[in-house]
Design an enzyme around this catalytic site. Structure first.
Site, short mmCIF file in Angstrom:
data_model
loop_
_atom_site.label_atom_id
_atom_site.label_comp_id
_atom_site.label_asym_id
_atom_site.label_seq_id
_atom_site.Cartn_x
_atom_site.Cartn_y
_atom_site.Cartn_z
N CYS A 122 0.80 -1.18 0.26
CA CYS A 122 -0.09 -0.13 0.16
C CYS A 122 0.74 1.27 0.09
O CYS A 122 0.49 2.45 -0.44
CB CYS A 122 -1.10 0.15 1.16
SG CYS A 122 -0.23 0.06 2.91
N LYS A 195 -5.05 -8.52 12.18
CA LYS A 195 -5.00 -7.16 11.70
C LYS A 195 -6.26 -6.74 11.20
O LYS A 195 -7.02 -7.22 10.22
CB LYS A 195 -4.15 -6.86 10.46
CG LYS A 195 -4.16 -5.36 10.17
CD LYS A 195 -3.18 -5.08 9.23
CE LYS A 195 -3.01 -3.68 8.72
NZ LYS A 195 -2.11 -3.12 7.65
N ARG A 205 -2.36 6.65 7.43
CA ARG A 205 -2.50 6.87 6.10
C ARG A 205 -2.14 8.28 5.73
O ARG A 205 -1.60 8.45 4.56
CB ARG A 205 -3.71 6.39 5.97
CG ARG A 205 -4.06 5.06 6.35
CD ARG A 205 -5.41 4.63 5.74
NE ARG A 205 -5.67 3.26 6.16
CZ ARG A 205 -6.61 2.41 5.98
NH1 ARG A 205 -7.97 2.98 5.71
NH2 ARG A 205 -6.71 1.38 6.52
N GLU A 233 -6.86 -17.36 12.29
CA GLU A 233 -5.85 -16.50 11.42
C GLU A 233 -4.40 -16.67 12.27
O GLU A 233 -3.35 -16.92 11.59
CB GLU A 233 -5.98 -15.00 11.65
CG GLU A 233 -6.92 -14.64 10.39
CD GLU A 233 -6.27 -14.56 9.11
OE1 GLU A 233 -5.20 -14.99 8.77
OE2 GLU A 233 -7.03 -13.99 8.19
N LYS A 248 -3.41 -6.21 16.05
CA LYS A 248 -3.52 -4.88 15.82
C LYS A 248 -4.95 -4.47 15.27
O LYS A 248 -5.46 -5.08 14.48
CB LYS A 248 -2.46 -4.75 14.62
CG LYS A 248 -2.49 -3.20 13.75
CD LYS A 248 -1.43 -3.16 12.67
CE LYS A 248 -1.54 -1.89 12.01
NZ LYS A 248 -0.73 -2.02 10.69
N SER A 274 -1.62 4.28 15.01
CA SER A 274 -1.64 5.98 14.97
C SER A 274 -2.44 6.46 15.55
O SER A 274 -2.77 7.49 16.48
CB SER A 274 -1.26 6.10 13.51
OG SER A 274 -2.26 5.64 12.82
N TYR A 313 4.36 4.10 18.87
CA TYR A 313 5.02 5.52 18.58
C TYR A 313 5.53 6.30 19.91
O TYR A 313 6.08 7.09 20.00
CB TYR A 313 4.05 6.25 17.85
CG TYR A 313 3.55 5.80 16.75
CD1 TYR A 313 4.40 5.78 15.44
CD2 TYR A 313 2.32 5.15 16.34
CE1 TYR A 313 3.85 5.04 14.37
CE2 TYR A 313 2.10 4.43 15.42
CZ TYR A 313 3.06 4.34 14.02
OH TYR A 313 2.47 3.77 13.05
C1 PBG Z 1 0.18 -1.01 6.04
C2 PBG Z 1 0.10 -0.81 7.39
C3 PBG Z 1 -0.88 0.00 8.06
C4 PBG Z 1 -0.42 0.42 9.27
C5 PBG Z 1 0.67 -0.71 9.52
N1 PBG Z 1 0.72 -1.14 8.21
C6 PBG Z 1 -1.97 0.96 7.28
C7 PBG Z 1 -3.35 0.30 6.79
O1 PBG Z 1 -3.25 -0.89 6.80
O2 PBG Z 1 -4.09 1.11 6.41
C8 PBG Z 1 -1.11 1.22 10.36
C9 PBG Z 1 -0.19 1.67 11.32
C10 PBG Z 1 -0.77 2.83 12.09
O3 PBG Z 1 -1.89 3.25 11.88
O4 PBG Z 1 -0.07 3.00 12.98
N2 PBG Z 1 -0.89 -2.15 5.44
#
Ligand code: PBG
Length: 323
Positions: A122, A195, A205, A233, A248, A274, A313
């Site tokens: 991505c 995830k 993003r 999973e 996550k 994030s 973070y």
């Molecule tokens: C990429 C990815 C994402 C995150 C980690 N790896 C974004 C998504 O899946 O949209 C999110 C990390 C975060 O929000 O701190 N696939």
């Protein structure tokens, strides 16, 4: 006997008593710090949606890694934000691409640092999806080849751990085989096993310029309502050869962290994403909560739920308080 016989408050009377009976203790060694890497030299850009966070060019990422090491943080997770994006994410698997450059620079500046890399399309695709797109569909099997190429490029540069975050089916086993075929059998895989399709990735993003150009990620990331599927999973990734599993986001999914902890013996990571970070900052900026107390409380909660590894973070800020 006086009432009540049992008085839990007896052990809460002084800081030393409380410390003596504390069940969960955070240390700097629990943390992995996620870092965003951009092209160039001497580049350090603040991320608007994530107060205190920056994007670094490889040279400054290396300097930062050195400071992290000195703070007691001994693992980083790298995300690449390339200049060039295309339909197949080709800048993600160049041998001398952004992440390989950053891996080498960090390994030089902080030779003992555990270097983990996010493996996904991505950040590298112009459509912002985590897999190849055909007629609006995200393709599974053809995506695996590209993920494996990315993982190999990172591993050859010296990454200790590759971390596929795409949520394609079968990618852990596929990447394991391809790494082994290249003689990279010592590179570990940390699987983003569980995830969720979460709104809490919003600030990331912006940081990674990776919002999907159309649709959303619900056809590959998990439904937040599901727990049994999380266990399936996790078990599949374990069978496919994952070395570390991950849940996550972390905070809204602590029940899942606990359930996965009980379902497998592999080391378990939880990713405080994030949105979790930025929400705490935003509320603290308004004076509604105490930043440092809320931060440490959120982190100890993740460890108490059963995570061995906390990706956050907050890692450097927390480390300064824990030292
Ligand atoms: C990429 C990815 C994402 C995150 C980690 N790896 C974004 C998504 O899946 O949209 C999110 C990390 C975060 O929000 O701190 N696939």
């Amino acid at each position: 006997m006086s009432f009540p016989a049992s008085r839990p408050r007896r052990l809460r009377r002084t800081p030393a008593l409380r410390a003596l009976v504390r069940e969960t203790v955070l240390t700097t060694k629990d943390f992995v710090f996620p870092m965003f890497v951009v092209p160039g030299r001497g580049v350090s850009q603040p991320i608007g949606s994530m107060p205190g966070q920056k994007r670094f060019s490889p040279d400054l990422a290396a300097e930062e890694a050195r400071r992290l090491w000195d703070l007691g943080i001994h693992a980083v997770l790298l995300f690449g934000i390339p200049e060039h994006k295309d339909a197949v994410g080709s800048s993600g698997y160049q041998k001398d691409g952004l992440i390989p450059q950053a891996v080498r620079a960090i390994a030089k500046a902080a030779p003992q640092m555990v270097i983990m890399t996010d493996v996904c399309l991505c950040e590298y695709t112009d459509h912002g999806h985590c897999g190849l797109v055909e007629k609006g569909e995200i393709l599974n099997d053809p995506t695996l080849e590209l993920l494996a190429k990315q993982a190999i490029a990172h591993a050859q540069a010296g990454a200790h751990v590759v971390a596929p975050s795409d949520m394609m089916d079968g990618r852990v086993g596929f990447i394991r085989e391809e790494l082994d075929d290249e003689g990279l059998e010592n590179t570990s895989i940390m699987a983003y096993s569980v995830k969720y399709a979460s709104a809490f990735y919003g600030p990331f993003r912006e940081a990674a310029e990776s919002a999907p150009a159309f649709g959303d990620r619900q056809s590959y990331q998990m439904d937040p309502a599901n727990q049994s599927e999380a266990i399936r999973e996790a078990r599949m990734d374990e069978e496919e050869g994952a070395d570390i599993l991950m849940v996550k986001p972390a905070g809204p999914y602590l029940d899942i962290v606990r359930a996965v902890r009980e379902a497998t013996d592999l080391p378990l990571a939880a990713y405080q994403v994030s949105g979790e970070y930025s929400m705490i900052h935003a509320a603290a900026e308004r004076g509604w909560i105490d930043l440092e107390k809320a931060m440490l409380e959120s982190l100890v909660g993740i460890k108490r739920a059963g995570a061995d590894i906390i990706i956050s973070y907050f890692a450097p800020h927390a480390a300064r308080l824990l030292k």
